[in-house]
Design an enzyme around this catalytic site. Structure first.
Site, PDB file in Angstrom:
ATOM      1  NE  ARG A 168      -1.121  33.461  50.672  1.00 18.91           N
ATOM      2  CZ  ARG A 168       0.146  33.353  51.076  1.00 18.91           C
ATOM      3  NH1 ARG A 168       0.996  32.600  50.383  1.00 18.91           N
ATOM      4  NH2 ARG A 168       0.566  33.990  52.152  1.00 18.91           N
TER       5      ARG A 168
ATOM      6  CE1 TYR B  90      -5.277  29.923  61.094  1.00 17.89           C
ATOM      7  CE2 TYR B  90      -3.023  30.685  60.826  1.00 17.89           C
ATOM      8  CZ  TYR B  90      -4.279  30.456  60.302  1.00 17.89           C
ATOM      9  OH  TYR B  90      -4.537  30.756  58.995  1.00 17.89           O
TER      10      TYR B  90
ATOM     11  NE  ARG C 229      -3.317  30.730  53.686  1.00 14.75           N
ATOM     12  CZ  ARG C 229      -2.002  30.630  53.526  1.00 14.75           C
ATOM     13  NH1 ARG C 229      -1.485  29.526  53.001  1.00 14.75           N
ATOM     14  NH2 ARG C 229      -1.188  31.606  53.868  1.00 14.75           N
TER      15      ARG C 229
END
Length: 201
Positions: free
Chosen positions: A30, A163, A131
């Protein structure tokens, strides 16, 4: 991402940004974790890693590519004034970068890369998208979704399920572009002995 990272530059800011983008893609961190990395958070050796300070004061260590570790070594040689408590990726005034700095520098790198890769101009590349790119690269290289959740510092492995779904959707689109073979299924013909045995029951 490789095109964005590979934007050529020799200035101090350019070298810092190259390390920033490399570290961003290597770790999938992050923005808050990236700008919080101190020199002391990096361990360089046969197996190099970086310690990230995540949400809720949670920490995790992630391995670094050899190329990333080599770039950090080079960066520290160029900046001997950086103490263990210093930000690894400082601004010109020595203070840590801000979220706005990171977003701005990424935007500039994408714009520069779009000159040779025009398809980038149509994409909205944000630190969060980087990310996601790391997560998808890990998934497509065979990493387990639970390991990816730990890598990204997710509270629950279920967060990583998106994902898996995205990867399946990409594979389904690829499969749709393939023309299925026009083969008629062969009709099963049992051997004579089996049919005689079945009739005798």
């Amino acid at each position: 991402m490789l095109a964005v990272i590979d934007v050529p530059t020799t200035t101090w800011l350019g070298q810092r940004d190259h390390l920033l983008l490399t570290l961003m893609f290597n770790t999938g961190a992050r923005v808050s974790e990236l700008i919080g990395v101190r020199v002391a958070d990096v361990a360089l050796g046969p197996t190099s890693c970086v310690r990230l300070h995540g949400k809720g004061r949670k920490q995790r260590s992630l391995p670094l590519w050899k190329a990333t570790a080599a770039e950090i070594r080079h960066w520290l040689r160029l900046n001997p004034q950086l103490a263990p408590a210093s930000a690894l990726l400082p601004r010109r005034d020595g203070q840590p970068m801000t979220r706005a700095n990171v977003a701005q520098r990424l935007k500039g790198a994408v714009a520069a890369a779009a000159q040779t890769h025009p398809e980038l101009a149509a994409l909205k590349v944000s630190p969060h998208l980087v990310r996601h790119s790391t997560a998808m690269s890990l998934l497509q290289s065979g990493a387990d979704p639970c390991d990816i959740a730990l890598w990204l510092g997710h509270e629950s492995p279920s967060t990583t399920h998106m994902y898996v779904e995205a990867d399946l959707a990409m594979k389904q689109r690829a499969l749709a572009r393939l023309k299925p073979p026009e083969v008629k299924p062969a009709r099963y013909r049992p051997p004579k002995g089996l049919m005689q045995f079945l009739r005798s029951l």
